[in-house]
Design an enzyme around this catalytic site. Structure first.
Site, PDB file in Angstrom:
ATOM      1  N   GLN A 138      -2.893  -7.637  -1.142  1.00  0.00           N
ATOM      2  CA  GLN A 138      -4.273  -8.081  -0.930  1.00  0.00           C
ATOM      3  C   GLN A 138      -4.792  -8.949  -2.068  1.00  0.00           C
ATOM      4  O   GLN A 138      -5.780  -9.648  -1.899  1.00  0.00           O
ATOM      5  CB  GLN A 138      -5.184  -6.879  -0.709  1.00  0.00           C
ATOM      6  CG  GLN A 138      -5.345  -5.980  -1.929  1.00  0.00           C
ATOM      7  CD  GLN A 138      -6.106  -4.698  -1.602  1.00  0.00           C
ATOM      8  OE1 GLN A 138      -5.594  -3.813  -0.924  1.00  0.00           O
ATOM      9  NE2 GLN A 138      -7.339  -4.606  -2.076  1.00  0.00           N
ATOM     10  N   CYS A 144      -8.527  -4.186   1.479  1.00  0.00           N
ATOM     11  CA  CYS A 144      -7.637  -3.095   1.874  1.00  0.00           C
ATOM     12  C   CYS A 144      -7.898  -2.667   3.316  1.00  0.00           C
ATOM     13  O   CYS A 144      -6.977  -2.366   4.069  1.00  0.00           O
ATOM     14  CB  CYS A 144      -7.808  -1.899   0.946  1.00  0.00           C
ATOM     15  SG  CYS A 144      -9.504  -1.288   0.874  1.00  0.00           S
ATOM     16  N   HIS A 292     -10.641   3.509  -0.953  1.00  0.00           N
ATOM     17  CA  HIS A 292      -9.514   2.670  -0.573  1.00  0.00           C
ATOM     18  C   HIS A 292      -9.053   3.030   0.838  1.00  0.00           C
ATOM     19  O   HIS A 292      -9.073   4.191   1.223  1.00  0.00           O
ATOM     20  CB  HIS A 292      -8.384   2.930  -1.582  1.00  0.00           C
ATOM     21  CG  HIS A 292      -7.287   1.909  -1.585  1.00  0.00           C
ATOM     22  ND1 HIS A 292      -7.492   0.576  -1.309  1.00  0.00           N
ATOM     23  CD2 HIS A 292      -5.958   2.024  -1.836  1.00  0.00           C
ATOM     24  CE1 HIS A 292      -6.335  -0.068  -1.390  1.00  0.00           C
ATOM     25  NE2 HIS A 292      -5.395   0.786  -1.711  1.00  0.00           N
ATOM     26  N   ASN A 313       0.663   1.162   0.850  1.00  0.00           N
ATOM     27  CA  ASN A 313      -0.434   0.501   0.155  1.00  0.00           C
ATOM     28  C   ASN A 313      -0.371  -1.007   0.409  1.00  0.00           C
ATOM     29  O   ASN A 313       0.583  -1.493   1.031  1.00  0.00           O
ATOM     30  CB  ASN A 313      -0.323   0.825  -1.345  1.00  0.00           C
ATOM     31  CG  ASN A 313      -1.640   0.649  -2.079  1.00  0.00           C
ATOM     32  OD1 ASN A 313      -2.648   0.239  -1.494  1.00  0.00           O
ATOM     33  ND2 ASN A 313      -1.636   0.970  -3.372  1.00  0.00           N
TER      34      ASN A 313
END
Ligand SMILES: *[C@@H]1O[C@H](CO)[C@@H](O)[C@H](O)[C@H]1NC(C)=O
Ligand SMILES: *[C@@H]1O[C@H](CO)[C@@H](O)[C@H](O)[C@H]1NC(C)=O
Ligand SMILES: *[C@@H]1O[C@H](CO)[C@@H](O)[C@H](O)[C@H]1NC(C)=O
Ligand SMILES: *[C@@H]1O[C@H](CO)[C@@H](O)[C@H](O)[C@H]1NC(C)=O
Length: 376
Positions: A138, A144, A292, A313
């Protein structure tokens, strides 16, 4: 020999697309069989499709006889006219409707409630069947939520349509085009939002591919929406989304084991220095700052460190274990409080503290899109 022929016939049911070299004597009847079309013989639709198909086939054969550096073949839509192929996309809106996209008043379609399933697998990792795309990055942008939504949509599309359909969808479309008027989880774009908002947006607009609308917010600019459905033709669409019962470990286990990767929210404050292993660095007695959005891709048991959740992630592959982090999965999950819920969670500046359970609040806010379909 017989066995071999049966095998070939079975394989053919799944994939019997002719090569360009086999088109000379190809017919509409064979095409209907090969592509499992359901047209009633001699119905009006049958005759229309046949006519269009035969014209397109003639064009393809003629093209292949010419001196080009590539060949054309027949596809599932060879019985559609050029106009129809274009027309399919005009049903998608290009103007974003701020009224409808209001997650503070939105209704999700359904809640996944634990069924008490007893025979869940010991471990689940959706990467193993080829329905999870490579990890992305990102950059400096707080996108995110968009990366999470895209990854979950990619996986659910591939689960529905077969792993050969694993797409790389456009995160930029979400970052630039999903409005966030009620400021859910942030101020929108590179200033944060929630994955649910993205699922609601893609239900109405569809989502195009990374190649037609590439990621450029890496350096923290949101950019204005440049989505034109006629030009960028959405490739995947869903119909609403479901929430998993919050703070219910059994429900989340069942959902990720039986449905697919799930969008989750989590406190990532302590992740900076994580390199490998099973992370258990969130302290329940302190503020659990859900800040997140990430993707739950499975779970398992490490021989040395015990049960974990497998989390994807969006910080590139240099982060953690090839871009992934494993989070401690407790036998009896504990709970804590998020007293800063507007960082990535609540809407409209609502600072009411929220009870969040599981390591780093991993069980607190999970969702997935419904009826995800590949359109092209
Ligand atoms: C197509 O059919 C013609 C005559 O029916 C035959 O001569 C020819 O070999 C066939 N071509 C192919 C590629 O099967
Ligand atoms: C192929 O086309 C038919 C309609 O002609 C459609 O119903 C079907 O969903 C398409 N299949 C795929 C895999 O796109
Ligand atoms: C992104 O931009 C915002 C607003 O200008 C700034 O506060 C933030 O620090 C920037 N983030 C990064 C990682 O540069
Ligand atoms: C979810 O709700 C929306 C809005 O009411 C509806 O259009 C959509 O079809 C629903 N999805 C499913 C899977 O029922």
């Amino acid at each position: 020999m017989m066995r071999f022929m049966i095998l070939v016939a079975l394989l053919c049911l799944v994939n019997c697309k002719p090569k360009w070299t086999q088109l000379q004597n190809y017919t509409f009847e064979k095409y209907i069989r090969d592509f499992q079309k359901e047209y009633k013989a001699d119905s009006e639709e049958y005759l229309t499709r046949k006519k269009i198909f035969e014209q397109n086939l003639a064009d393809i054969i003629a093209f292949n006889k010419e001196d080009h550096s590539y060949k054309k073949g027949v596809k599932n839509n060879t019985d559609e006219s050029y106009f129809e192929k274009k027309e399919q996309f005009s049903i998608f809106k290009s103007q974003v409707d701020f009224e409808i996209l209001d997650p503070s008043t939105r209704k999700f379609n359904q809640t996944y409630k634990a069924k008490g399933l007893k025979n869940l697998p010991q471990s689940v990792d959706w990467r193993e069947i080829g329905v999870v795309s490579p990890v992305k990055d990102q950059g400096d942008c707080l996108s995110c939520w968009a990366f999470t939504a895209v990854s979950v949509l990619e996986s659910h599309a591939a689960i529905a349509a077969g792993s050969g359909n694993l797409k790389t969808l456009s995160t930029q479309q979400l970052v630039s085009c999903v409005p966030n008027p009620k400021q859910c989880g942030g101020q929108g774009g590179c200033f944060g939002a929630v994955a649910d908002l993205a699922f609601e947006y893609t239900s109405q607009y569809g989502i195009t591919s990374e190649f037609k609308y590439g990621y450029k917010s890496y350096f923290n600019d949101t950019y204005e929406c440049k989505f034109d459905p006629l030009k960028q033709q959405p490739e995947v669409i869903n119909q609403g989304f479901a929430k998993v019962t919050p703070n219910d470990q059994q429900a989340l286990l069942e959902a990720v084991a039986t449905i697919g990767p799930i969008a989750i929210s989590i406190d990532s404050t302590g992740w900076d220095s994580y390199e490998e292993g099973v992370f258990d660095g969130c302290d329940y007695s302190e503020n659990i700052n859900i800040d997140h959005a990430v993707v739950l891709v499975g779970y398992g048991t490490d021989p040395k460190y015990g049960d974990y959740w497998l989390v994807r992630n969006s910080y590139g592959t240099e982060f953690g274990e090839d871009g992934y982090i494993r989070i401690k999965r407790e036998a009896v999950p504990q709970c804590g409080i998020d007293s800063t819920p507007t960082n990535g969670f609540a809407c409209g500046g609502d600072e009411t503290p929220i009870k969040v359970c599981g390591m780093c609040g991993i069980l607190s806010d999970s969702s997935y899109p419904l009826n995800v379909k590949v359109i092209v």
